[in-house]
Design an enzyme around this catalytic site. Sequence first.
Site, mmCIF file in Angstrom:
data_model
loop_
_atom_site.group_PDB
_atom_site.id
_atom_site.type_symbol
_atom_site.label_atom_id
_atom_site.label_comp_id
_atom_site.label_asym_id
_atom_site.label_seq_id
_atom_site.Cartn_x
_atom_site.Cartn_y
_atom_site.Cartn_z
ATOM 1 N N TYR A 51 0.848 -1.201 0.000
ATOM 2 C CA TYR A 51 0.000 0.000 0.000
ATOM 3 C C TYR A 51 0.884 1.251 0.000
ATOM 4 O O TYR A 51 1.831 1.332 0.781
ATOM 5 C CB TYR A 51 -0.902 0.019 1.235
ATOM 6 N N GLU A 53 -0.499 4.754 -0.264
ATOM 7 C CA GLU A 53 -1.331 5.955 -0.370
ATOM 8 C C GLU A 53 -0.491 7.208 -0.167
ATOM 9 O O GLU A 53 0.373 7.259 0.707
ATOM 10 C CB GLU A 53 -2.465 5.888 0.654
ATOM 11 N N ASP A 196 -7.409 14.040 -24.847
ATOM 12 C CA ASP A 196 -7.398 12.650 -24.381
ATOM 13 C C ASP A 196 -6.654 11.853 -25.448
ATOM 14 O O ASP A 196 -7.211 11.511 -26.492
ATOM 15 C CB ASP A 196 -8.834 12.148 -24.205
ATOM 16 N N THR A 222 -4.046 6.737 -21.742
ATOM 17 C CA THR A 222 -3.838 5.418 -21.157
ATOM 18 C C THR A 222 -2.464 4.923 -21.587
ATOM 19 O O THR A 222 -1.859 5.441 -22.526
ATOM 20 C CB THR A 222 -4.922 4.403 -21.598
ATOM 21 N N LYS A 225 -2.205 1.148 -24.765
ATOM 22 C CA LYS A 225 -2.617 1.065 -26.176
ATOM 23 C C LYS A 225 -1.349 1.185 -27.036
ATOM 24 O O LYS A 225 -0.492 0.321 -26.950
ATOM 25 C CB LYS A 225 -3.663 2.145 -26.463
ATOM 26 N N ARG A 231 -1.812 -1.805 -18.073
ATOM 27 C CA ARG A 231 -3.011 -0.967 -17.937
ATOM 28 C C ARG A 231 -2.747 0.119 -16.900
ATOM 29 O O ARG A 231 -2.249 -0.137 -15.812
ATOM 30 C CB ARG A 231 -4.202 -1.833 -17.521
HETATM 31 N N1 DSN Z 1 -12.204 0.926 -24.596
HETATM 32 C C1 DSN Z 1 -11.239 1.763 -25.265
HETATM 33 C C2 DSN Z 1 -11.253 1.521 -26.727
HETATM 34 O O1 DSN Z 1 -11.431 0.385 -27.129
HETATM 35 O O2 DSN Z 1 -11.067 2.448 -27.508
HETATM 36 C C3 DSN Z 1 -11.398 3.160 -24.928
HETATM 37 O O3 DSN Z 1 -11.570 3.289 -23.561
#
Ligand code: DSN
Length: 443
Positions: A51, A53, A196, A222, A225, A231
């Site tokens: 943990y 925090e 974003d 994120t 990707k 993640r």
């Molecule tokens: N779920 C993602 C996507 O497939 O584009 C976006 O959050």
Amino acid sequence: MPYLAKTDPQIANIIKAEEKRQAQTLMMIPSENHTSQAVREVVGSLLQDKYCEGYPFKRYYQGQENYDKIEELCRERVRKCFGVPYCNVQALSGSPANLAVYFALLKPGDKIMGLAMDQGGHITHGLKVNVSGTFFDSVFYYVNEQGLIDYDALEEIALKEKPKILIAGITAYPLALDFKRFSQIAEKCGALLMADMSHVAGLILAKVYPDPMPYCHIITATTHKTLRGPRGALIMVTDKGLKADQQMGDKIDKAVFPGLQGGPHENNIAGIAVALKEAQKPSFIKYGQQVIKNAAYLAECLKKSGLKLCAGGTNTHLLVIDLQEFKISGNLIAEALEQGGIVANRNAVPYDPNPPFYPSGIRLGTPAITSRGMKEKEMKFIAGLIVEIIDDIVKIKKNLQLGLEDEKKKDTRNKIIAQSLVVKKSSQKVKQLCLKFPLPKSY
Ligand code: DSN
């Protein structure tokens, strides 16, 4: 996984089956990718037991010496890679990251403006059933008849609505955004500009996507990707952002913790740091370039075969096939493609006449297959398989005289797909192709 096999053979077997599925099929959902073994080792390490925090050197638990180093190293790499003065790496994923920005900088009921979801935006850009559209007042901008973001119309809506935050971001819009134009509009209407960049963070690092940093106040992204990490998410404040509000970084930190989350997942944060190190290699630039070349060539081959693509094609990593002319749902085609070894997802097309659960599009992306080393030759081959499958399924459905209502039944879709020899052959052809491009272990 010798320990897991003994402790829980059921889960071990499922993981083995998933490894086989990934190895023998083409991962073409544009938001997915293959992490390196190094990243997976870190995420599965004992770092997950602690943990933490708080933030580096200001924690609420003892025993932090190694975690402070990890999080600081990760933040340092984000700042260096993206050229930003501030970042937070604790948000658990893209949706909580976007929510943290709104929570930090808005009051409930304040207005945000994003790309409408059926046009390629994200649920967290103000969708009325998402917290971004219930706690905040959301308005949208749209694409024109050609499927392109209509910047003049966007400006008109923004000047009328005066959102506090204007969101430049996508999940299914295939063209690069014009950040300069976005920033001019944001300035005119007095909004903060948030980008974003979840889908394209890796492409920005590879310098094959326009850099939003000089134009935006806040960037969220994120990490799993095109960035090819585990993640997680990044929230960055640019120099422009700090100039607008010197406290912006502190406000975002407080919104993430204690505002929205407790303990950060330091194992994932360490994995993000490793992915950023991998992304600093010259080979990552080549990777990004090939992702774009592959998507462009795939689009060209599909168009040559007569398929219609939203926005006319792509200059990014993703493309959307518009199936409206075939009067067939994306569900049926996505399931047929999956059985043919090509894993994509159904997606709304702009102004889709069909309901969101049965949309008229198929979204495809090249990040994961490019990580496996595939190039233009393979794109041509894959495009051929996609075209053959769509043709065959359309023909079978027509012969059976079935409509969209029939397609809503899973059994009916299975019956149609089971009749397709083309689908069966495609699955074998994909397996053969995949043998030549094993899942990557390192980058
Ligand atoms: N779920 C993602 C996507 O497939 O584009 C976006 O959050």
